[in-house]
Design an enzyme around this catalytic site. Structure first.
Site, PDB file in Angstrom:
ATOM      1  N   SER A 224     -19.257 -13.604  12.428  1.00  0.00           N
ATOM      2  CA  SER A 224     -19.696 -12.537  11.139  1.00  0.00           C
ATOM      3  C   SER A 224     -20.768 -13.018  10.612  1.00  0.00           C
ATOM      4  O   SER A 224     -20.853 -11.661  10.284  1.00  0.00           O
ATOM      5  CB  SER A 224     -18.385 -11.385  11.318  1.00  0.00           C
TER       6      SER A 224
ATOM      7  N   VAL B 137       0.887  -1.369  -0.085  1.00  0.00           N
ATOM      8  CA  VAL B 137      -0.095   0.157  -0.025  1.00  0.00           C
ATOM      9  C   VAL B 137       1.099   1.326   0.181  1.00  0.00           C
ATOM     10  O   VAL B 137      -0.283   2.468  -0.095  1.00  0.00           O
ATOM     11  CB  VAL B 137      -0.792   0.310   1.562  1.00  0.00           C
TER      12      VAL B 137
HETATM   13  N1  LIG Z   1      -0.865   6.080  -2.734  1.00  0.00           N
HETATM   14  C1  LIG Z   1       0.156   5.658  -3.963  1.00  0.00           C
HETATM   15  N2  LIG Z   1       0.323   6.135  -5.388  1.00  0.00           N
HETATM   16  C2  LIG Z   1       1.563   5.867  -5.844  1.00  0.00           C
HETATM   17  N3  LIG Z   1       2.521   4.576  -6.037  1.00  0.00           N
HETATM   18  C3  LIG Z   1       2.019   3.857  -5.533  1.00  0.00           C
HETATM   19  C4  LIG Z   1       1.218   4.087  -3.838  1.00  0.00           C
HETATM   20  N4  LIG Z   1       0.641   3.253  -3.288  1.00  0.00           N
HETATM   21  C5  LIG Z   1       1.585   2.441  -3.583  1.00  0.00           C
HETATM   22  N5  LIG Z   1       2.155   2.640  -4.722  1.00  0.00           N
HETATM   23  C6  LIG Z   1       3.499   1.917  -5.162  1.00  0.00           C
HETATM   24  O1  LIG Z   1       3.065   0.477  -5.219  1.00  0.00           O
HETATM   25  C7  LIG Z   1       4.666   0.129  -4.379  1.00  0.00           C
HETATM   26  C8  LIG Z   1       5.070  -1.185  -3.156  1.00  0.00           C
HETATM   27  O2  LIG Z   1       5.014   0.413  -2.372  1.00  0.00           O
HETATM   28  P1  LIG Z   1       5.331  -0.753  -1.202  1.00  0.00           P
HETATM   29  O3  LIG Z   1       6.735  -0.969  -1.514  1.00  0.00           O
HETATM   30  O4  LIG Z   1       5.864   0.912  -0.493  1.00  0.00           O
HETATM   31  O5  LIG Z   1       4.717  -1.206  -0.348  1.00  0.00           O
HETATM   32  P2  LIG Z   1       4.263  -1.626   1.394  1.00  0.00           P
HETATM   33  O6  LIG Z   1       3.439  -0.710   1.907  1.00  0.00           O
HETATM   34  O7  LIG Z   1       6.099  -0.706   1.675  1.00  0.00           O
HETATM   35  O8  LIG Z   1       5.544  -2.883   1.640  1.00  0.00           O
HETATM   36  P3  LIG Z   1       5.071  -3.836   1.981  1.00  0.00           P
HETATM   37  O9  LIG Z   1       4.120  -3.910   3.864  1.00  0.00           O
HETATM   38  O10 LIG Z   1       5.502  -5.382   1.572  1.00  0.00           O
HETATM   39  O11 LIG Z   1       6.873  -3.452   2.744  1.00  0.00           O
HETATM   40  C9  LIG Z   1       5.606   1.500  -4.993  1.00  0.00           C
HETATM   41  O12 LIG Z   1       6.528   0.674  -6.328  1.00  0.00           O
HETATM   42  C10 LIG Z   1       5.041   2.463  -4.604  1.00  0.00           C
HETATM   43  O13 LIG Z   1       5.765   3.317  -5.051  1.00  0.00           O
END
Ligand SMILES: Nc1ncnc2c1ncn2[C@@H]1O[C@H](COP(=O)(O)OP(=O)(O)OP(=O)(O)O)[C@@H](O)[C@H]1O
EC number: 3.4.21.53
Length: 959
Positions: free
Chosen positions: A882, A491
């Site tokens: 649920s 996310v």
């Molecule tokens: N709101 C958003 N807008 C643009 N790109 C997004 C957005 N949310 C996520 N992404 C893209 O999704 C990809 C995955 O994001 P990220 O690695 O930060 O996830 P994470 O939440 O840290 O996952 P994990 O918990 O597995 O580490 C990245 O390339 C990020 O740029």
């Protein structure tokens, strides 16, 4: 026992390998002026054959016949006298009264290693006991009787004996030095047996001295055994052999002898050892003659005994010379080989020595010129230089530690292990950014721009970050805070962390603590351990070079439970603003101030974070994205980035909205967008391949080529070309046709031409369109099928909401009447339901009965009907409370004969009294269902509702 006479001043090794050398050493006399006196030596040194000169010879010379017996005896005496100087004179042999030619019966002495050549000396030891060393038992058998007989014989008839080489045992290699076993076996032989083992041809040897057990022989001339006279000691009759007559002026003999001399000279040049031997021998050689030359060559060569025996047996002078030539030629080869081996080894040694010397010299010169100090000083200076720049900001106690360590470094030996420990420690201490903070940017608008630039949506998260920046602006500094971003995978938690760092202009450092079990990873090892390293935080400071970075600690909920201390507690010390101003790393052993570091943690499930840590964090939840948000993220962020990364131009591809929607609904239903990103990357990779197969190259150099083609003064039939470009798209490079140098409006034409060329490049590519219908070609078959199995839900069927690993899904709950009879009211459940869900079904049955009783008191449905409740997808296990309200609605629908609205889904646990309990993770479900099934409403939210149901028209629903 027999021993070689390796006398002092002559190496025993040489005596072992070259018996003649040992002979020489044993018989060495004053050689001053020998070189000058010896004609053979001069011949060998000069390469010319000297004119034979008659001179008094040291030993008898049968071949030449020169020198009287008296002279020979005199020489022998002189030799014996000199050799035995200071020793028992009675042991010297009296001059021979008997002429050698008159000697017809001699004691046969077996020689094991080499034959004795006329004119050469051979010392032998005759011992009464066995000496176990093979290498010194070279020439003679141990035999007390023999020694006695030799002494008596020399007194009685004359000091002569016959020296005969022993034949090898059959099958023995003559090149292998015989061992003491074979030698001792020859000494056991007596009489005829011994005679059989001796070569017939030998040398009549004059015994010049017997001193103790040492018998010194000098060869006189060749003899042949004719008969045995006595057995012990073996005494034989001999014939005296003379060389066959030869012509002194014969060309072949002359040439062969020249060659022998020339070869000897060559050997002499390359082998200094030979020079010594030749000197020694030549002074005793007497006059030069061909037979003597042949014997000389053979005797001083290192050839094996059989080859030497061959020379000894050869009476034809010319043939003997040839045999000798072979031997000395071989000697030359060996000499060359020896030289090259010596040279190689010498080169190797001198090369290394030279390099060492030059390096030492270079160091000394550099030091002298002040270009380089020694290692320790240079190191100390380096560390001092580093810390000098930070001296004002560096805490005094750290400066003191550094100073102490620098002093210690000077006292330590550079090669000691403690030196390297101190050096590494100083390296870490001086490299850290003590008090070095990067300027922070508290511009809220700037931060907003950056956050929006990197991420779509996430308004709450962005708002919280902006609040944080605003507080920092008002305070003048941002306090070290711990923000924890929690939410499902993909996310954007990690990427938001990076954006925050960018927005604040802080350096960014990320490390994952997922599965981390060793406290040393956080707090470092103690310096006493081999290979000790500081912890992650110190490594972070070194790598970013500022003391206020943004540190993203990833996967904090997956922290391991270590055997070596508790990593969670170590992390607590690191993160707690109360403690981290004096964070103590085990390796560094001086406190570091981490209070200005902004910590951002990420976690998927906050429940898994150790509570003391959670307590200190500020949780920001990122729920996940609904379909609409996913489409925006895919279109504006993921697709754009992927297109650039795959080198495709915007005009070359189009992914329709339908395709994106289908991709999200049928392939990527999870909360995050990582899977969506992977699918988009997959699509673009396939498109790239397609374009390349069509012959497209987005290489900018191709445009330049076209431009260069147009720089030529040329005219261009634009009209024709424009027509052509539409009809034939693959001719981008063929545009420089119809050139006419005389055209005046070249500039205009070229401008048109350039535009045209680029248009041609663009238009030559067929745009790849990805839509819903061909999406499968790029990403394969859909992973999810539509879950709606009823267009209009029948009576007794209600759609429920469920949570699963992908986030959530819908499921139907079906109830049917099995039979209706008085007193048959009961419920059967199927569909792999867990215990909790089964209980929930029973509760639902009871509550439904109560509701119906209340709404339709006269309806006996539940009292009379046997009901069957099923939850489809029977292979999938289901559990949880649920589905309570869904089950009640389903049963009431059946009981009242009214269907439920088709676009209605529900979830919520119901108590026995009909109250709906709050549902964990409603937000989560909300996003999934809103994104996947348009028009489905959720009826249960996070507030406590009293269960009621509503009958509107023909429909029934819970409220
Ligand atoms: N709101 C958003 N807008 C643009 N790109 C997004 C957005 N949310 C996520 N992404 C893209 O999704 C990809 C995955 O994001 P990220 O690695 O930060 O996830 P994470 O939440 O840290 O996952 P994990 O918990 O597995 O580490 C990245 O390339 C990020 O740029």
């Amino acid at each position: 026992m027999l021993r070689a006479a390796a006398t002092a001043g002559f190496p025993a090794r040489l005596a072992a390998t070259r018996p003649w050398a040992a002979t020489a050493a044993a018989t060495r006399v004053g050689v001053a002026g020998a070189e000058a006196r010896s004609p053979l030596f001069r011949a060998v040194r000069c390469g010319r054959v000297p004119v034979p000169v008659k001179r008094v010879c040291f030993c008898s010379d049968d071949a030449s016949g020169s020198g009287s017996e008296a002279e020979a005896a005199e020489g022998a005496e002189a030799e014996g006298g000199e050799a035995g100087e200071g020793e028992n004179a009675s042991s010297a042999i009296a001059p021979a009264s008997l002429r050698p030619e008159d000697c017809h019966t001699v004691i046969a002495l077996p020689l094991l290693q080499r034959p004795l050549f006329p004119g050469f000396y051979m010392p032998v030891y005759v011992k009464a006991f066995l000496v176990p060393t093979a290498y010194i038992a070279l020439y003679f058998p141990q035999d007390p009787k023999l020694l006695q007989a030799l002494v008596e014989n020399s007194k009685r008839s004359g000091p002569y004996a016959g020296a005969f080489l022993v034949k090898d045992d059959e099958g023995t290699d003559p090149n292998i030095v015989s061992n003491s076993e074979s030698e001792s076996s020859i000494h056991d032989l007596k009489g005829k047996e011994l005679l059989k083992r001796l070569h017939d041809v030998g040398t009549l040897a004059q015994i010049t001295r017997i001193q103790g057990d040492l018998v010194v022989l000098v060869g006189r001339h060749r003899v042949r055994i004719t008969d045995m006279v006595a057995e012990d000691p073996l005494t034989v009759k001999i014939d005296h052999l003379k060389e066959l007559p030869y012509d002194k002026d014969d060309d072949v003999i002359k040439a062969t002898s020249f060659e022998v001399i020339s070869t000897l000279r060559d050997v002499l040049k390359s082998n200094s050892l030979w020079k010594d031997q030749v000197q020694t021998y030549t002074q005793h050689m007497g006059d030069f003659n061909y037979p003597r030359l042949a014997d000389f060559g053979a005797a001083i060569s290192g050839a094996n005994k059989l080859l030497c025996q061959e020379v000894l047996e050869e009476l034809d002078v010319c043939k003997r010379l040839k045999l000798t030539l072979e031997l000395v030629k071989k000697e030359l080869e060996i000499s060359k080989l020896q030289e090259s081996i010596a040279k190689t080894i010498e080169e190797k040694i001198t090369g290394e020595q030279r390099r060492y010397l030059l390096n030492a010299l270079l160091k000394a010169i550099k030091k002298e010129l002040g270009l380089e100090t020694d290692d320790k000083t240079a190191l100390s200076e380096k560390f001092r230089e580093r810390i000098e720049a930070k001296k004002d900001k560096c805490p005094p106690d750290v400066l003191q530690v550094i100073e102490e360590e620098l002093t210690k470094l000077q006292l330590l030996e550079a090669s000691s292990s403690e030196f390297s420990v101190t050096r590494n420690y100083l390296d870490w201490l001086t490299v850290l950014p003590w008090g070095d903070y990067s300027d922070e940017n508290f511009d809220v608008h700037h931060a907003q721009c950056i956050l929006d630039e990197d991420h779509y949506g996430l308004a709450d998260v962005k708002e919280r970050i902006l609040e944080f920046i605003a507080v920092g602006k008002l305070r003048g500094s941002s306090q070290g805070k711990i923000i924890c971003l929690s939410g499902p995978p993909g996310v954007g938690k990690t990427s938001i962390g990076r954006s925050i760092a960018r927005a604040l202009s802080r350096k960014f450092y990320r490390f994952s603590v997922g599965g981390l079990a060793d406290v040393a990873e956080i707090k470092g090892h103690r310096r006493t351990y081999v290979g000790a390293m500081p912890g992650k935080m110190v490594q972070c400071l070194k790598s970013v070079g500022t003391a206020n970075p943004l540190v993203l600690i990833d996967e904090i909920d997956k922290l391991g439970r270590g055997h070596w201390g508790d990593p969670a507690s170590a992390l607590l010390e690191l993160l707690d603003p109360e403690q981290n101003a004096n964070f103590l790393d085990h390796y560094l052993d001086v406190p570091i101030d981490l209070s200005k570091v902004l910590f951002v943690c990420t976690a998927n499930v906050i429940e898994m974070i150790p509570s003391p840590l959670l307590d200190r964090m500020e949780i920001i939840s990122i729920a996940g994205y609904i379909t609409d948000e996913k489409i925006h993220i895919a279109r504006d962020y993921l697709e754009k980035n992927t297109r650039e990364a795959s080198g495709i131009k915007p005009g070359q591809v189009e992914v329709t909205d339908d395709a994106l929607l289908a991709l999200i609904e049928n392939y990527c239903r999870e909360a995050g967008v990582r899977n969506l990103q992977k699918h988009i990357e997959k699509i673009y990779r396939k498109i790239a391949l397609k374009l390349v197969r069509q012959g497209v190259s987005n290489d900018p150099t191709r445009d330049i080529t076209i431009m260069e083609a147009n720089e030529k003064p040329a005219s261009f039939d634009v009209a024709t070309k424009l027509e052509d470009k539409n009809s034939n798209n693959s001719q981008a490079e063929d545009v420089s046709v119809n050139l006419n140098p005389s055209d005046s409006s070249l500039e205009n034409i070229n401008a048109v031409f350039l535009t045209t060329a680029s248009e041609i490049v663009d238009k030559s590519v067929e745009k790849v369109v990805v839509n819903e219908s061909n999406l499968g070609d790029f990403v394969g078959k859909p992973l999810f099928q539509a879950e709606r199995i009823y267009d209009q839900t029948p009576v007794g069927v209600v759609m429920g909401l469920a949570w699963n690993s992908m986030g959530g899904s819908t499921l139907y709950i079906e109830t049917a009447k099995v039979e209706e009879r008085e007193g048959k009211g009961m419920l059967v459940v199927t569909g792999q339901l867990g215990d909790v869900m089964k209980e929930s079904a029973q509760i639902a049955h009871t509550v439904s009965r109560a509701v119906l009783q209340e709404k339709e008191p006269n309806n006996p449905f539940f009292a009379k009907s046997k009901l069957h409740l099923h939850v489809p997808a029977g292979a999938t296990p289901k559990d949880g409370p649920s589905a309570g309200c869904t089950m009640i609605t389903s049963m009431l629908s059946l009981a009242m004969g009214k269907s439920v609205k088709k676009d209605l889904a529900m979830t919520g646990e119901v108590t026995l009294t009909g109250r709906v309990l709050p549902i964990g993770g409603v937000w989560f479900l909300h996003f999934f269902f809103a994104s996947s099934l348009v028009g489905i409403y959720m009826i249960c939210v996070n507030t406590l509702y009293c269960f009621s149901f509503e009958i509107s028209g023909s429909h029934v629903s819970s409220k």
